[in-house]
Every structure is written in C-alpha cells, then in structure tokens.
Scaffold this motif. Structure first.
Motif, PDB file in Angstrom:
ATOM      1  N   ALA A   1     -23.120  -3.515 -32.074  1.00 42.33           N
ATOM      2  CA  ALA A   1     -21.834  -3.100 -31.510  1.00 42.33           C
ATOM      3  C   ALA A   1     -21.922  -2.984 -29.988  1.00 42.33           C
ATOM      4  O   ALA A   1     -21.003  -3.397 -29.263  1.00 42.33           O
ATOM      5  CB  ALA A   1     -21.395  -1.782 -32.135  1.00 42.33           C
ATOM      6  N   ILE A   2     -23.021  -2.423 -29.488  1.00 44.52           N
ATOM      7  CA  ILE A   2     -23.200  -2.305 -28.036  1.00 44.52           C
ATOM      8  C   ILE A   2     -23.303  -3.691 -27.402  1.00 44.52           C
ATOM      9  O   ILE A   2     -22.752  -3.951 -26.327  1.00 44.52           O
ATOM     10  CB  ILE A   2     -24.445  -1.456 -27.729  1.00 44.52           C
ATOM     11  CG1 ILE A   2     -24.258  -0.028 -28.240  1.00 44.52           C
ATOM     12  CG2 ILE A   2     -24.720  -1.438 -26.227  1.00 44.52           C
ATOM     13  CD1 ILE A   2     -25.495   0.834 -28.080  1.00 44.52           C
ATOM     14  N   ALA A   3     -24.017  -4.611 -28.069  1.00 42.17           N
ATOM     15  CA  ALA A   3     -24.136  -5.971 -27.540  1.00 42.17           C
ATOM     16  C   ALA A   3     -22.781  -6.669 -27.498  1.00 42.17           C
ATOM     17  O   ALA A   3     -22.492  -7.424 -26.560  1.00 42.17           O
ATOM     18  CB  ALA A   3     -25.115  -6.767 -28.401  1.00 42.17           C
ATOM     19  N   THR A   4     -21.939  -6.425 -28.493  1.00 45.33           N
ATOM     20  CA  THR A   4     -20.602  -7.027 -28.499  1.00 45.33           C
ATOM     21  C   THR A   4     -19.763  -6.515 -27.337  1.00 45.33           C
ATOM     22  O   THR A   4     -19.059  -7.287 -26.670  1.00 45.33           O
ATOM     23  CB  THR A   4     -19.901  -6.723 -29.833  1.00 45.33           C
ATOM     24  OG1 THR A   4     -20.714  -7.207 -30.918  1.00 45.33           O
ATOM     25  CG2 THR A   4     -18.538  -7.387 -29.895  1.00 45.33           C
ATOM     26  N   VAL A   5     -19.842  -5.217 -27.072  1.00 46.23           N
ATOM     27  CA  VAL A   5     -19.104  -4.664 -25.927  1.00 46.23           C
ATOM     28  C   VAL A   5     -19.627  -5.259 -24.626  1.00 46.23           C
ATOM     29  O   VAL A   5     -18.853  -5.578 -23.706  1.00 46.23           O
ATOM     30  CB  VAL A   5     -19.227  -3.123 -25.927  1.00 46.23           C
ATOM     31  CG1 VAL A   5     -18.604  -2.530 -24.668  1.00 46.23           C
ATOM     32  CG2 VAL A   5     -18.552  -2.540 -27.163  1.00 46.23           C
ATOM     33  N   PHE A   6     -20.935  -5.423 -24.525  1.00 49.27           N
ATOM     34  CA  PHE A   6     -21.518  -6.030 -23.319  1.00 49.27           C
ATOM     35  C   PHE A   6     -21.013  -7.455 -23.116  1.00 49.27           C
ATOM     36  O   PHE A   6     -20.680  -7.853 -21.989  1.00 49.27           O
ATOM     37  CB  PHE A   6     -23.043  -6.017 -23.444  1.00 49.27           C
ATOM     38  CG  PHE A   6     -23.750  -6.794 -22.368  1.00 49.27           C
ATOM     39  CD1 PHE A   6     -23.887  -6.268 -21.084  1.00 49.27           C
ATOM     40  CD2 PHE A   6     -24.284  -8.048 -22.630  1.00 49.27           C
ATOM     41  CE1 PHE A   6     -24.525  -6.984 -20.085  1.00 49.27           C
ATOM     42  CE2 PHE A   6     -24.928  -8.769 -21.644  1.00 49.27           C
ATOM     43  CZ  PHE A   6     -25.052  -8.238 -20.367  1.00 49.27           C
ATOM     44  N   LEU A   7     -20.916  -8.225 -24.188  1.00 49.56           N
ATOM     45  CA  LEU A   7     -20.412  -9.599 -24.069  1.00 49.56           C
ATOM     46  C   LEU A   7     -18.933  -9.618 -23.693  1.00 49.56           C
ATOM     47  O   LEU A   7     -18.492 -10.485 -22.929  1.00 49.56           O
ATOM     48  CB  LEU A   7     -20.627 -10.345 -25.384  1.00 49.56           C
ATOM     49  CG  LEU A   7     -22.073 -10.623 -25.779  1.00 49.56           C
ATOM     50  CD1 LEU A   7     -22.134 -11.336 -27.121  1.00 49.56           C
ATOM     51  CD2 LEU A   7     -22.772 -11.453 -24.711  1.00 49.56           C
ATOM     52  N   LEU A   8     -18.164  -8.677 -24.204  1.00 46.17           N
ATOM     53  CA  LEU A   8     -16.751  -8.615 -23.848  1.00 46.17           C
ATOM     54  C   LEU A   8     -16.565  -8.315 -22.367  1.00 46.17           C
ATOM     55  O   LEU A   8     -15.609  -8.794 -21.739  1.00 46.17           O
ATOM     56  CB  LEU A   8     -16.048  -7.540 -24.690  1.00 46.17           C
ATOM     57  CG  LEU A   8     -15.865  -7.851 -26.179  1.00 46.17           C
ATOM     58  CD1 LEU A   8     -15.274  -6.648 -26.899  1.00 46.17           C
ATOM     59  CD2 LEU A   8     -14.974  -9.073 -26.362  1.00 46.17           C
TER      60      LEU A   8
END
Length: 309
Positions: free
Chosen positions: A140-147
């Motif tokens: 989930a943290i990685a997804t926010v970082f990519l966004l």
C-alpha cells in the motif's frame, strides 16, 4: 506455493466471470478497434454511454453518436474479418520484444527477492499472518509512492530508482549479515521490500503502456506471471538451513544489478499515446533521463529489423 495457487484460482474465476457476465466485464473497445471489430466496439461504447446516463433524445448527443458510428464504420470498411495477433509476433521486432523482456525480468526478480527480505525481517519462525500483513502494508505504501512520483518524475526514472534501492539493500544485507547492527538490518530489509513492491507494480504499469494494444493482454499476463514465478522460488531459501537462503539471496541480488543496467534501455512512456499496433510499439525509442526529445535507438547489438523486399 499458496500465492501461486491463489493466483491461478483468481485467473480461473475472472475468466469464468468474463464469459458468464459480459456486461460486468466488457471487452476493451480499443482492442476491438485495433483488431478490426468496429461493430462490437460500437455496441460496447453504446453500453458505456447508457450506463453513464446519456440521453438518446438529446440532439447534440445524437449527432455525436452518429459521427462516432460513421467513424467506426470507416475504420472497419477495409477489414471485414477480425485480425487477431499473437504475442509471438514481437519476435520480429527490434525494440518491442526487448521492452517486454526487460519488464518481465524485473517482475521476476521482484517476486523472488521478496523472500530474502522477509526472511531477514523475521529470522525466527513468525506467526503465519505476520509476513502477509507486512507485505500488504508495504505494498500500500509503495502504491502511494508511485501515485506521487510516477507522473511527476516519469516511469523510467522511478523504475531505475526502485531497482537501484532494491539492489543496494540486497547487497548490503548479503555482505553485512554478521557485522551490521540489528536495527540496520531491519531498516535495509524494509527498504528493500518496499522497493521490490514498487518495482513490481511499476513493471506491470510500464508493460501496459509500452506493449501494443493488439497483444497487450497477453504481454501483461506474461509480465505478471513472471512475478509469481519468482515467488515460487521462495521455498528454495529453506533448503539445508541457511545455505539455501544464501544461494537464493546471491542469485537474486546479482539479477537485481543486471536489471539495473537493463532498465536504461527502456523508453519513457509518460506523455505518449498507447501504441496500437506492433509497429507503433517498435517505434518507442529511448530518451535522455534528463528530458529532451527521444531520438533514434542506436544500439549496435540490436540492429533494426530488415524489411521484406
């Protein structure tokens, strides 16, 4: 192994849902147009318009729909039969096959190296739910970082950064297991696991943007499958105690450094249209990391595909 079985079960259920409930899982109109099926594309677009609350009695919407229908008829006038394409057609390209191979290789590494980071985070026998909750939270943290960074920095720089962090964290864990303090080992493991999650998600997104529409589904499936194939190698880390873990870690750490060099060959897809045909995907050339217009792909080891006379 449970991850692989769950993924296979999900694919079977999704395929059954597409066949049994076509209104819930409609075919892509872009793929239908690229393969010469404008009638089906028009039907699905009408379904989208009705679901969006379009008024069929509105004159402006009626004119727009007539213009769209006329354009679709013109697109399908010269191709009465659908033209289906195989993923094997990428073998005859110069750049498109290379992009798919690099992204599949990155996904394979990310799936395999996670076991090393999770083993470093939980050296003792953990509770059965702890690795799953930890992986889901970091994903989930990685997804926010990519966004936050994907559109601002570009796909290729973010993929390069994630691969670099993943490779460095893996090498430091490999070299400093007996010398680094525990909190440093824990921090490197979390950082490496976070980077592997980000690179895995970005590899799938990147593949969807650089592969041609006519074979995008098959190519994206192969990239995702490569990631699960890497996860299937996780039990090798438990062979003969720490020996299997060390061999597993060495192999995937070496692959991560190799992937770092391969990412430099990828084009930047931010701000570009999606390639519809295999020829369009083969024209996606590299551009400098600091910006600028993409130039020709001068690679002496990859000569251009000869054209038939």
């Amino acid at each position: 192994m449970s991850h692989l079985l769950g993924w296979l079960l999900g694919c079977v259920l999704l395929g059954a849902g597409c066949d049994w409930f076509p209104s819930l899982f409609p075919e892509s109109p872009r793929w239908l147009l690229a393969t010469g099926q404008p009638a089906r594309a028009r039907k699905i677009l009408w379904h989208f318009a009705e679901a969006g609350g379009a008024d069929p009695e509105d004159s402006s919407e009626e004119e727009s729909s007539l213009a769209t229908a006329t354009e679709l008829d013109m697109l399908g006038a010269g191709s009465p039969q659908p033209r289906y394409h195989s993923i094997l057609e990428l073998r005859h390209t110069c750049i498109a096959w290379r992009n798919g191979l690099i992204l599949g290789f990155s996904s394979l590494i990310c799936g395999g190296i996670r076991a090393s980071f999770l083993r470093s985070l939980t050296p003792s026998e953990p509770a059965f739910y702890q690795p799953y909750f930890l992986g889901a939270g970091l994903e989930a943290i990685a997804t926010v970082f990519l966004l936050l960074t994907g559109d601002r920095w570009g796909r290729r720089p973010v993929l390069l950064l994630g691969t670099l962090v993943m490779g460095l964290a893996s090498l430091l864990l490999l070299a400093g297991t007996q010398y680094l303090p525990e909190w440093t080992m824990w921090s490197l493991s979390v950082l490496g696991l976070l980077a592997s999650q980000a690179v895995s998600a970005l590899s799938s997104l990147f593949a969807a943007e650089v592969l041609p529409t006519v074979t995008r589904g098959a190519g994206l499936g192969l990239v995702l499958g490569a990631g699960f194939l890497g996860q299937a190698a996780a039990p090798l880390a438990d062979l003969h105690g720490r020996r299997g873990f060390f061999l597993h870690h060495v192999v995937f750490a070496s692959f991560a450094i190799l992937a770092l060099l391969c990412v430099l060959l990828l084009p930047e897809s931010r701000g570009r249209g999606l390639p519809a045909s295999v020829q369009d995907a083969d024209r996606l050339c590299r551009s400098p990391l600091r910006g600028g217009r993409p130039g020709p792909d001068h690679l002496p080891l990859l000569p251009p595909t000869p054209r038939p006379q």
